[in-house]
Motif scaffolding. Structure first.
Motif, PDB file in Angstrom:
ATOM      1  N   GLU A 103       0.831  -1.201   0.000  1.00 45.80           N
ATOM      2  CA  GLU A 103       0.000   0.000   0.000  1.00 45.80           C
ATOM      3  C   GLU A 103       0.874   1.263   0.000  1.00 45.80           C
ATOM      4  O   GLU A 103       0.588   2.224  -0.707  1.00 45.80           O
ATOM      5  N   VAL A 104       1.931   1.263   0.792  1.00 44.84           N
ATOM      6  CA  VAL A 104       2.861   2.397   0.812  1.00 44.84           C
ATOM      7  C   VAL A 104       3.455   2.581  -0.583  1.00 44.84           C
ATOM      8  O   VAL A 104       3.489   3.701  -1.114  1.00 44.84           O
ATOM      9  N   TYR A 105       3.895   1.492  -1.176  1.00 46.16           N
ATOM     10  CA  TYR A 105       4.483   1.554  -2.513  1.00 46.16           C
ATOM     11  C   TYR A 105       3.473   2.102  -3.518  1.00 46.16           C
ATOM     12  O   TYR A 105       3.798   2.986  -4.324  1.00 46.16           O
ATOM     13  N   ARG A 106       2.225   1.585  -3.482  1.00 48.24           N
ATOM     14  CA  ARG A 106       1.185   2.052  -4.414  1.00 48.24           C
ATOM     15  C   ARG A 106       0.922   3.544  -4.252  1.00 48.24           C
ATOM     16  O   ARG A 106       0.797   4.277  -5.231  1.00 48.24           O
ATOM     17  N   GLU A 107       0.831   3.988  -3.012  1.00 47.98           N
ATOM     18  CA  GLU A 107       0.572   5.407  -2.757  1.00 47.98           C
ATOM     19  C   GLU A 107       1.701   6.278  -3.295  1.00 47.98           C
ATOM     20  O   GLU A 107       1.452   7.328  -3.884  1.00 47.98           O
ATOM     21  N   ILE A 108       2.921   5.850  -3.091  1.00 49.33           N
ATOM     22  CA  ILE A 108       4.061   6.614  -3.606  1.00 49.33           C
ATOM     23  C   ILE A 108       4.043   6.619  -5.119  1.00 49.33           C
ATOM     24  O   ILE A 108       4.183   7.675  -5.753  1.00 49.33           O
ATOM     25  N   LEU A 109       3.859   5.473  -5.714  1.00 51.18           N
ATOM     26  CA  LEU A 109       3.833   5.377  -7.170  1.00 51.18           C
ATOM     27  C   LEU A 109       2.699   6.201  -7.768  1.00 51.18           C
ATOM     28  O   LEU A 109       2.877   6.867  -8.790  1.00 51.18           O
ATOM     29  N   ASP A 110       1.536   6.181  -7.108  1.00 50.98           N
ATOM     30  CA  ASP A 110       0.391   6.952  -7.604  1.00 50.98           C
ATOM     31  C   ASP A 110       0.609   8.460  -7.491  1.00 50.98           C
ATOM     32  O   ASP A 110      -0.012   9.233  -8.209  1.00 50.98           O
ATOM     33  N   SER A 111       1.474   8.875  -6.582  1.00 50.23           N
ATOM     34  CA  SER A 111       1.685  10.309  -6.378  1.00 50.23           C
ATOM     35  C   SER A 111       2.757  10.896  -7.287  1.00 50.23           C
ATOM     36  O   SER A 111       2.923  12.108  -7.349  1.00 50.23           O
ATOM     37  N   VAL A 112       3.474  10.034  -7.991  1.00 51.84           N
ATOM     38  CA  VAL A 112       4.561  10.493  -8.856  1.00 51.84           C
ATOM     39  C   VAL A 112       4.266  10.054 -10.279  1.00 51.84           C
ATOM     40  O   VAL A 112       4.034   8.870 -10.529  1.00 51.84           O
ATOM     41  N   ASP A 113       4.285  10.996 -11.197  1.00 58.69           N
ATOM     42  CA  ASP A 113       4.004  10.677 -12.598  1.00 58.69           C
ATOM     43  C   ASP A 113       5.303  10.251 -13.282  1.00 58.69           C
ATOM     44  O   ASP A 113       6.073  11.088 -13.756  1.00 58.69           O
ATOM     45  N   LEU A 114       5.524   8.940 -13.325  1.00 55.71           N
ATOM     46  CA  LEU A 114       6.730   8.419 -13.976  1.00 55.71           C
ATOM     47  C   LEU A 114       6.495   8.082 -15.442  1.00 55.71           C
ATOM     48  O   LEU A 114       7.413   7.648 -16.118  1.00 55.71           O
ATOM     49  N   ASP A 115       5.273   8.264 -15.910  1.00 58.03           N
ATOM     50  CA  ASP A 115       4.914   7.962 -17.288  1.00 58.03           C
ATOM     51  C   ASP A 115       5.357   6.550 -17.660  1.00 58.03           C
ATOM     52  O   ASP A 115       6.276   6.329 -18.431  1.00 58.03           O
ATOM     53  N   LEU A 116       4.679   5.587 -17.085  1.00 56.37           N
ATOM     54  CA  LEU A 116       5.002   4.183 -17.304  1.00 56.37           C
ATOM     55  C   LEU A 116       4.116   3.531 -18.365  1.00 56.37           C
ATOM     56  O   LEU A 116       4.045   2.307 -18.444  1.00 56.37           O
ATOM     57  N   GLN A 117       3.473   4.338 -19.195  1.00 57.26           N
ATOM     58  CA  GLN A 117       2.589   3.793 -20.212  1.00 57.26           C
ATOM     59  C   GLN A 117       3.316   2.871 -21.188  1.00 57.26           C
ATOM     60  O   GLN A 117       2.717   1.955 -21.737  1.00 57.26           O
ATOM     61  N   PHE A 118       4.604   3.077 -21.368  1.00 63.41           N
ATOM     62  CA  PHE A 118       5.357   2.221 -22.284  1.00 63.41           C
ATOM     63  C   PHE A 118       5.335   0.761 -21.833  1.00 63.41           C
ATOM     64  O   PHE A 118       5.482  -0.136 -22.656  1.00 63.41           O
ATOM     65  N   LEU A 119       5.099   0.508 -20.552  1.00 63.22           N
ATOM     66  CA  LEU A 119       5.042  -0.866 -20.070  1.00 63.22           C
ATOM     67  C   LEU A 119       3.821  -1.619 -20.587  1.00 63.22           C
ATOM     68  O   LEU A 119       3.835  -2.829 -20.725  1.00 63.22           O
ATOM     69  N   ASP A 120       2.744  -0.879 -20.864  1.00 58.80           N
ATOM     70  CA  ASP A 120       1.538  -1.498 -21.369  1.00 58.80           C
ATOM     71  C   ASP A 120       1.751  -2.109 -22.763  1.00 58.80           C
ATOM     72  O   ASP A 120       1.032  -2.993 -23.174  1.00 58.80           O
ATOM     73  N   GLU A 121       2.741  -1.616 -23.473  1.00 65.62           N
ATOM     74  CA  GLU A 121       2.959  -2.026 -24.853  1.00 65.62           C
ATOM     75  C   GLU A 121       4.037  -3.085 -24.998  1.00 65.62           C
ATOM     76  O   GLU A 121       4.330  -3.530 -26.086  1.00 65.62           O
ATOM     77  N   THR A 122       4.624  -3.504 -23.903  1.00 70.29           N
ATOM     78  CA  THR A 122       5.684  -4.501 -23.971  1.00 70.29           C
ATOM     79  C   THR A 122       5.259  -5.766 -23.264  1.00 70.29           C
ATOM     80  O   THR A 122       4.479  -5.740 -22.333  1.00 70.29           O
ATOM     81  N   ALA A 123       5.800  -6.846 -23.714  1.00 75.84           N
ATOM     82  CA  ALA A 123       5.544  -8.136 -23.056  1.00 75.84           C
ATOM     83  C   ALA A 123       6.675  -8.350 -22.066  1.00 75.84           C
ATOM     84  O   ALA A 123       7.819  -8.538 -22.446  1.00 75.84           O
ATOM     85  N   LEU A 124       6.341  -8.292 -20.793  1.00 76.78           N
ATOM     86  CA  LEU A 124       7.378  -8.472 -19.761  1.00 76.78           C
ATOM     87  C   LEU A 124       7.455  -9.890 -19.319  1.00 76.78           C
ATOM     88  O   LEU A 124       6.639 -10.638 -19.186  1.00 76.78           O
TER      89      LEU A 124
END
Length: 115
Positions: free
Chosen positions: A94-115
């Motif tokens: 939850e702490v991690y999610r809150e931190i990640l949600d508060s910072v715009d790292l623009d991680l949309q590129f992850l949606d387009e890759t197969a990890l």
């Protein structure tokens, strides 16, 4: 306030939380029984490996592991340890999610890759 100061406060809050204190008590209780502790660590290691494997049916593997260790998981010390560990893990997630949600790292590129 500096991030380092906030981090120190967060670490103190986590370390003094009821969830973490419960986990520490369970960990100490389990440590008094080395064979049980070994079995729990074996189960945790296998569970971790399953969660981090690709190309497997996660649900089948977890079900199989649950069946394999059903007997030891009935032990109250083990149940308390695993339950308290899970609470601490959820708190940290939850702490991690809150931190990640508060910072715009623009991680949309992850949606387009197969990890």
């Amino acid at each position: 306030m500096l991030v380092a100061d906030c981090l120190r406060e967060l670490k103190n809050a986590i370390g003094n939380s009821e969830e973490y204190l419960r986990f520490e008590r369970a960990k100490k209780s389990l440590a008094e029984y080395p064979e049980l502790k070994r079995q729990v660590e074996e189960w945790r290691r296998k569970y971790y490996c399953i969660q981090n494997q690709d190309g497997i049916d996660l649900f089948d593997e977890v079900d199989s592991l649950q069946e394999e260790y059903a007997t030891i998981r009935k032990n109250p010390l083990i149940r308390e340890f695993l339950a308290s560990e899970l609470l601490v893990c959820h708190m940290i997630q939850e702490v991690y999610r809150e931190i990640l949600d508060s910072v715009d790292l623009d991680l949309q590129f992850l949606d387009e890759t197969a990890l």
